[in-house]
Design an enzyme around this catalytic site. Structure first.
Site, mmCIF file in Angstrom:
data_model
loop_
_atom_site.group_PDB
_atom_site.id
_atom_site.type_symbol
_atom_site.label_atom_id
_atom_site.label_comp_id
_atom_site.label_asym_id
_atom_site.label_seq_id
_atom_site.Cartn_x
_atom_site.Cartn_y
_atom_site.Cartn_z
ATOM 1 N N LYS A 92 -13.528 -36.422 14.559
ATOM 2 C CA LYS A 92 -13.035 -37.452 13.633
ATOM 3 C C LYS A 92 -12.970 -38.791 14.353
ATOM 4 C CE LYS A 92 -8.790 -38.043 15.624
ATOM 5 N NZ LYS A 92 -8.385 -39.283 16.302
ATOM 6 N N ASP B 281 -3.167 -32.882 14.953
ATOM 7 C CA ASP B 281 -4.388 -33.229 14.209
ATOM 8 C C ASP B 281 -5.047 -32.028 13.545
ATOM 9 O OD1 ASP B 281 -4.252 -35.947 14.711
ATOM 10 O OD2 ASP B 281 -5.542 -35.871 16.475
#
Length: 286
Positions: free
Chosen positions: A8, A133
């Protein structure tokens, strides 16, 4: 079973405040990208075995994949073990969620292998016990992320953009970056404006809203971050920003020729250089 673990980037990251428990409240726009690790996982009689194509990561209890596998086995009393082999492509200490992505992928794979029939929401709840995350990486969708990473509000619109990743040799410890942060004088990027720009498919609006509170402390640890940003802008990239707590920098462009030009420029100058793009629904068909 084979599964991809996607990286990401943080298109915007705001450290809002320090909490009483020592963590920081964040507001972020996170987007998955097509760069990924490749994980092979299979059922074995007992234990957790991890092998990798690199010796730069631990393969014992310190590994995030080991932690989530152990957690799932214990919580659901799975009478078997798992054997995992990973082809690692996402660099560590880069701000790209390489570890969290791997953890999320193992949770999803084990859910299928052992027919646990757990929802993505349940997997995200389990994952956040191991890494902040992981919930985002479970869903692999662009999102407004709040809290320490556990509150997700998905942005349903696709956002198409080429991304060049450049990481200097030295990484940044997330803990160290937060520790050096001066919140009173820090930059606070316009998170909701970034969300709106993506929803309106406003590419220039996205570029205008790029910002990261953690960039300044991380620059002091790895000065090459600033140099890479400046070089990207000189080459013609529309925007450049450090992802997460660093040290990877990403450049945005809608010009495929510029992407290639940038790739060739940085290729032998820095430790890690990759061409990628924002991951959308149509990307998953590749």
């Amino acid at each position: 079973m084979k599964i991809r673990a996607y990286a990401k980037v943080n298109l915007a990251l705001d450290v809002v405040r320090k909490r009483e428990d020592g963590y920081h409240d964040l507001e972020m726009i996170m987007a998955p990208i097509t760069l990924h690790d490749l994980i092979y996982i299979e059922k074995i009689d007992h234990g957790i075995q991890i092998t990798a194509n690199t010796n730069r990561m631990p393969t014992d209890q310190r590994n995030i994949m080991y932690k989530v596998a152990q957690l799932l086995i214990e919580r659901y009393q799975i009478p078997y073990g798992v054997k995992i082999h990973i082809y690692k492509h996402i660099p560590t200490q880069a701000g790209l969620a390489g570890g969290s992505g791997d953890g999320a992928a193992v949770l999803k794979a084990m859910n299928q292998i052992f027919q646990l029939n757990l929802s993505l929401e349940t997997l995200a709840d389990i994952g956040k016990e191991v890494g902040a995350d992981i919930p985002f990486c479970i869903y692999e969708k662009t999102a407004l992320v709040k809290g320490i990473g556990e509150k997700l509000e998905f942005i349903s619109k696709d956002f198409h953009c080429y991304v060049l990743l450049v990481k200097p040799k030295k990484g940044v410890s997330t803990k160290k970056s937060f520790g050096m942060l001066d919140l009173k004088n820090a930059e606070h990027p316009p998170i909701m404006d970034m969300k709106e720009a993506i929803e309106n498919n406003d590419y220039q609006g996205v570029v205008k809203c790029l910002g990261n509170t953690l960039e300044e402390p991380s620059l002091k640890i790895v000065p090459d971050i600033l140099k890479i940003k400046e070089e990207m802008k000189e080459l013609g990239f529309d925007g450049a920003l450090m992802s997460g707590s660093g040290s990877c920098v990403f450049g945005l462009t809608q010009d495929q020729e510029l992407l290639e030009k940038g790739y060739q420029f940085f290729l032998n100058r820095y430790a890690f250089v990759r061409k990628t793009e924002i991951l959308n629904k149509d990307s998953l068909k590749l």
